[in-house]
Design a protein around this motif. Structure first.
Motif, PDB file in Angstrom:
ATOM      1  N   MET A 218       0.852  -1.194   0.000  1.00  0.00           N
ATOM      2  CA  MET A 218       0.000   0.000   0.000  1.00  0.00           C
ATOM      3  C   MET A 218       0.880   1.234   0.000  1.00  0.00           C
ATOM      4  O   MET A 218       1.698   1.416   0.894  1.00  0.00           O
ATOM      5  N   PRO A 219       0.767   2.100  -0.981  1.00  0.00           N
ATOM      6  CA  PRO A 219       1.607   3.283  -1.039  1.00  0.00           C
ATOM      7  C   PRO A 219       1.286   4.272   0.058  1.00  0.00           C
ATOM      8  O   PRO A 219       0.166   4.326   0.547  1.00  0.00           O
ATOM      9  N   VAL A 220       2.275   5.060   0.427  1.00  0.00           N
ATOM     10  CA  VAL A 220       2.081   6.054   1.466  1.00  0.00           C
ATOM     11  C   VAL A 220       0.952   7.000   1.099  1.00  0.00           C
ATOM     12  O   VAL A 220       0.153   7.397   1.925  1.00  0.00           O
ATOM     13  N   GLY A 221       0.843   7.370  -0.159  1.00  0.00           N
ATOM     14  CA  GLY A 221      -0.132   8.363  -0.589  1.00  0.00           C
ATOM     15  C   GLY A 221      -1.477   7.798  -0.955  1.00  0.00           C
ATOM     16  O   GLY A 221      -2.095   8.265  -1.897  1.00  0.00           O
ATOM     17  N   VAL A 222      -1.963   6.782  -0.227  1.00  0.00           N
ATOM     18  CA  VAL A 222      -3.275   6.225  -0.528  1.00  0.00           C
ATOM     19  C   VAL A 222      -4.323   7.320  -0.454  1.00  0.00           C
ATOM     20  O   VAL A 222      -4.299   8.167   0.418  1.00  0.00           O
ATOM     21  N   ALA A 223      -5.224   7.328  -1.423  1.00  0.00           N
ATOM     22  CA  ALA A 223      -6.179   8.417  -1.563  1.00  0.00           C
ATOM     23  C   ALA A 223      -7.154   8.458  -0.394  1.00  0.00           C
ATOM     24  O   ALA A 223      -7.605   7.415   0.080  1.00  0.00           O
ATOM     25  N   PRO A 224      -7.529   9.651   0.090  1.00  0.00           N
ATOM     26  CA  PRO A 224      -8.530   9.748   1.129  1.00  0.00           C
ATOM     27  C   PRO A 224      -9.825   9.060   0.695  1.00  0.00           C
ATOM     28  O   PRO A 224     -10.226   9.119  -0.457  1.00  0.00           O
ATOM     29  N   ARG A 225     -10.465   8.403   1.645  1.00  0.00           N
ATOM     30  CA  ARG A 225     -11.737   7.715   1.452  1.00  0.00           C
ATOM     31  C   ARG A 225     -11.633   6.537   0.495  1.00  0.00           C
ATOM     32  O   ARG A 225     -12.641   6.036   0.011  1.00  0.00           O
ATOM     33  N   ALA A 226     -10.413   6.062   0.245  1.00  0.00           N
ATOM     34  CA  ALA A 226     -10.247   4.936  -0.659  1.00  0.00           C
ATOM     35  C   ALA A 226     -10.942   3.684  -0.148  1.00  0.00           C
ATOM     36  O   ALA A 226     -11.317   2.818  -0.926  1.00  0.00           O
ATOM     37  N   TYR A 227     -11.125   3.594   1.167  1.00  0.00           N
ATOM     38  CA  TYR A 227     -11.743   2.414   1.742  1.00  0.00           C
ATOM     39  C   TYR A 227     -13.207   2.644   2.084  1.00  0.00           C
ATOM     40  O   TYR A 227     -13.860   1.780   2.629  1.00  0.00           O
ATOM     41  N   GLY A 228     -13.737   3.805   1.771  1.00  0.00           N
ATOM     42  CA  GLY A 228     -15.142   4.069   2.015  1.00  0.00           C
ATOM     43  C   GLY A 228     -15.413   4.252   3.495  1.00  0.00           C
ATOM     44  O   GLY A 228     -14.563   4.100   4.346  1.00  0.00           O
ATOM     45  N   GLY A 229     -16.686   4.582   3.799  1.00  0.00           N
ATOM     46  CA  GLY A 229     -17.090   4.715   5.182  1.00  0.00           C
ATOM     47  C   GLY A 229     -16.651   6.042   5.769  1.00  0.00           C
ATOM     48  O   GLY A 229     -15.898   6.805   5.168  1.00  0.00           O
ATOM     49  N   PRO A 230     -17.140   6.334   6.968  1.00  0.00           N
ATOM     50  CA  PRO A 230     -16.804   7.606   7.611  1.00  0.00           C
ATOM     51  C   PRO A 230     -15.349   7.643   8.039  1.00  0.00           C
ATOM     52  O   PRO A 230     -14.755   6.616   8.341  1.00  0.00           O
ATOM     53  N   MET A 231     -14.787   8.834   8.064  1.00  0.00           N
ATOM     54  CA  MET A 231     -13.432   8.983   8.559  1.00  0.00           C
ATOM     55  C   MET A 231     -13.454   8.971  10.089  1.00  0.00           C
ATOM     56  O   MET A 231     -14.410   9.419  10.712  1.00  0.00           O
ATOM     57  N   THR A 232     -12.428   8.457  10.685  1.00  0.00           N
ATOM     58  CA  THR A 232     -12.403   8.259  12.120  1.00  0.00           C
ATOM     59  C   THR A 232     -11.312   9.088  12.779  1.00  0.00           C
ATOM     60  O   THR A 232     -10.365   9.539  12.143  1.00  0.00           O
ATOM     61  N   GLU A 233     -11.461   9.257  14.088  1.00  0.00           N
ATOM     62  CA  GLU A 233     -10.455   9.928  14.906  1.00  0.00           C
ATOM     63  C   GLU A 233      -9.774   8.855  15.743  1.00  0.00           C
ATOM     64  O   GLU A 233     -10.437   8.106  16.468  1.00  0.00           O
ATOM     65  N   ILE A 234      -8.458   8.788  15.645  1.00  0.00           N
ATOM     66  CA  ILE A 234      -7.690   7.707  16.242  1.00  0.00           C
ATOM     67  C   ILE A 234      -6.677   8.282  17.228  1.00  0.00           C
ATOM     68  O   ILE A 234      -6.003   9.276  16.933  1.00  0.00           O
ATOM     69  N   LEU A 235      -6.563   7.641  18.378  1.00  0.00           N
ATOM     70  CA  LEU A 235      -5.502   7.957  19.330  1.00  0.00           C
ATOM     71  C   LEU A 235      -4.530   6.788  19.297  1.00  0.00           C
ATOM     72  O   LEU A 235      -4.840   5.686  19.755  1.00  0.00           O
ATOM     73  N   LEU A 236      -3.357   7.027  18.707  1.00  0.00           N
ATOM     74  CA  LEU A 236      -2.381   5.974  18.444  1.00  0.00           C
ATOM     75  C   LEU A 236      -1.162   6.138  19.354  1.00  0.00           C
ATOM     76  O   LEU A 236      -0.510   7.182  19.348  1.00  0.00           O
ATOM     77  N   PHE A 237      -0.838   5.069  20.097  1.00  0.00           N
ATOM     78  CA  PHE A 237       0.285   5.089  21.038  1.00  0.00           C
ATOM     79  C   PHE A 237       1.484   4.341  20.467  1.00  0.00           C
ATOM     80  O   PHE A 237       1.344   3.255  19.906  1.00  0.00           O
ATOM     81  N   HIS A 238       2.656   4.919  20.653  1.00  0.00           N
ATOM     82  CA  HIS A 238       3.892   4.345  20.114  1.00  0.00           C
ATOM     83  C   HIS A 238       4.356   3.142  20.922  1.00  0.00           C
ATOM     84  O   HIS A 238       3.927   2.891  22.054  1.00  0.00           O
ATOM     85  N   HIS A 239       5.278   2.413  20.332  1.00  0.00           N
ATOM     86  CA  HIS A 239       5.860   1.233  20.952  1.00  0.00           C
ATOM     87  C   HIS A 239       7.022   1.615  21.863  1.00  0.00           C
ATOM     88  O   HIS A 239       7.287   2.801  22.104  1.00  0.00           O
ATOM     89  N   ALA A 240       7.734   0.595  22.358  1.00  0.00           N
ATOM     90  CA  ALA A 240       8.777   0.826  23.358  1.00  0.00           C
ATOM     91  C   ALA A 240       9.970   1.621  22.841  1.00  0.00           C
ATOM     92  O   ALA A 240      10.727   2.176  23.633  1.00  0.00           O
ATOM     93  N   LEU A 241      10.140   1.695  21.514  1.00  0.00           N
ATOM     94  CA  LEU A 241      11.256   2.464  20.964  1.00  0.00           C
ATOM     95  C   LEU A 241      10.955   3.954  20.912  1.00  0.00           C
ATOM     96  O   LEU A 241      11.844   4.759  20.642  1.00  0.00           O
ATOM     97  N   GLY A 242       9.714   4.334  21.160  1.00  0.00           N
ATOM     98  CA  GLY A 242       9.323   5.738  21.088  1.00  0.00           C
ATOM     99  C   GLY A 242       8.785   6.100  19.714  1.00  0.00           C
ATOM    100  O   GLY A 242       8.425   5.231  18.918  1.00  0.00           O
ATOM    101  N   GLN A 243       8.739   7.391  19.443  1.00  0.00           N
ATOM    102  CA  GLN A 243       8.190   7.868  18.176  1.00  0.00           C
ATOM    103  C   GLN A 243       9.264   7.818  17.086  1.00  0.00           C
ATOM    104  O   GLN A 243       9.786   8.833  16.633  1.00  0.00           O
ATOM    105  N   THR A 244       9.561   6.634  16.642  1.00  0.00           N
ATOM    106  CA  THR A 244      10.557   6.432  15.595  1.00  0.00           C
ATOM    107  C   THR A 244      10.024   6.913  14.248  1.00  0.00           C
ATOM    108  O   THR A 244       8.811   7.061  14.063  1.00  0.00           O
ATOM    109  N   PRO A 245      10.905   7.136  13.277  1.00  0.00           N
ATOM    110  CA  PRO A 245      10.423   7.527  11.949  1.00  0.00           C
ATOM    111  C   PRO A 245       9.439   6.516  11.357  1.00  0.00           C
ATOM    112  O   PRO A 245       8.468   6.905  10.699  1.00  0.00           O
ATOM    113  N   GLY A 246       9.679   5.227  11.587  1.00  0.00           N
ATOM    114  CA  GLY A 246       8.780   4.218  11.049  1.00  0.00           C
ATOM    115  C   GLY A 246       7.412   4.248  11.693  1.00  0.00           C
ATOM    116  O   GLY A 246       6.386   4.028  11.020  1.00  0.00           O
ATOM    117  N   PHE A 247       7.363   4.508  12.992  1.00  0.00           N
ATOM    118  CA  PHE A 247       6.071   4.654  13.674  1.00  0.00           C
ATOM    119  C   PHE A 247       5.304   5.843  13.111  1.00  0.00           C
ATOM    120  O   PHE A 247       4.103   5.744  12.807  1.00  0.00           O
TER     121      PHE A 247
END
Length: 201
Positions: free
Chosen positions: A1-30
């Motif tokens: 899946m490319p980084v630039g996946v189009a908004p609403r590509a999966y249909g349905g309402p957009m959601t608000e997410i609270l996402l917590f990082h892993h033990a390495l912290g806020q790494t570039p990959g996270f």
């Protein structure tokens, strides 16, 4: 899946997410993974429970979390939700899965949960799993850090739960900046989580 996946590509309402990082912290990959959800049109909050510190290995990150105290990590996770809507999807990788699961169970109104690379029995927290709240669990099948047997038990316990296990033993397999990164598994996880988000009412 490319980084630039189009908004609403999966249909349905957009959601608000609270996402917590892993033990390495806020790494570039996270942060890149969070941006992929944003690219699909979702609002993603990524609180930093480590005050800017990152680590190169899970052992180092867990040692840092222990030095802070897991109760303090949990307090910071709870504080991150203050002022946000109750109608959230809680999500977390590894260490962050604990905050995501705790808030889903204890903060009324959760829209859903995405628990990745870690889980705890529902009895760990002060409230049972909220009736009807959907959740996905994701981990590599042979990952000793992820508590896969706990995930399997949770799927038996929670009617609205799905469990996806990926071949391998890498822990932070969705983080491109981690040595555990697995491109194929990460892409599949991304697809499945976007489909989950697209199904939410």
């Amino acid at each position: 899946m490319p980084v630039g996946v189009a908004p609403r590509a999966y249909g349905g309402p957009m959601t608000e997410i609270l996402l917590f990082h892993h033990a390495l912290g806020q790494t570039p990959g996270f942060m890149e993974f969070a941006d992929r959800w944003r690219a699909a049109g979702h609002t993603v909050h990524t609180p930093d429970l480590y005050d800017g510190t990152t680590f190169g290995s899970v052992d180092e990150g867990v040692a840092h979390a222990r030095s802070i105290g897991f109760d303090e990590i949990a307090r910071r996770g709870t504080a991150a939700a203050e002022g946000l809507s109750a109608d959230l999807v809680y999500a977390g990788f590894s260490l962050g899965a604990m905050s995501a699961q705790s808030l889903t169970q204890t903060r009324p109104g959760a829209r859903g949960a995405l628990i990745m690379e870690g889980a705890a029995p529902t009895a760990t927290f002060d409230s049972p799993w909220p009736t009807g709240t959907p959740v996905q669990f994701h981990a590599m099948a042979d990952d000793d850090w992820a508590d896969v047997p706990v995930m399997q038990q949770l799927v038996q316990e929670i009617d609205t739960a799905e469990l996806f296990l990926y071949p391998g033993s890498g822990h932070l397999f969705a983080d491109r900046s981690s040595k555990d990164y697995d491109e194929q598994a990460a892409a599949l996880l991304l697809t499945r989580t976007l489909e989950f988000l697209g199904r939410l009412d």
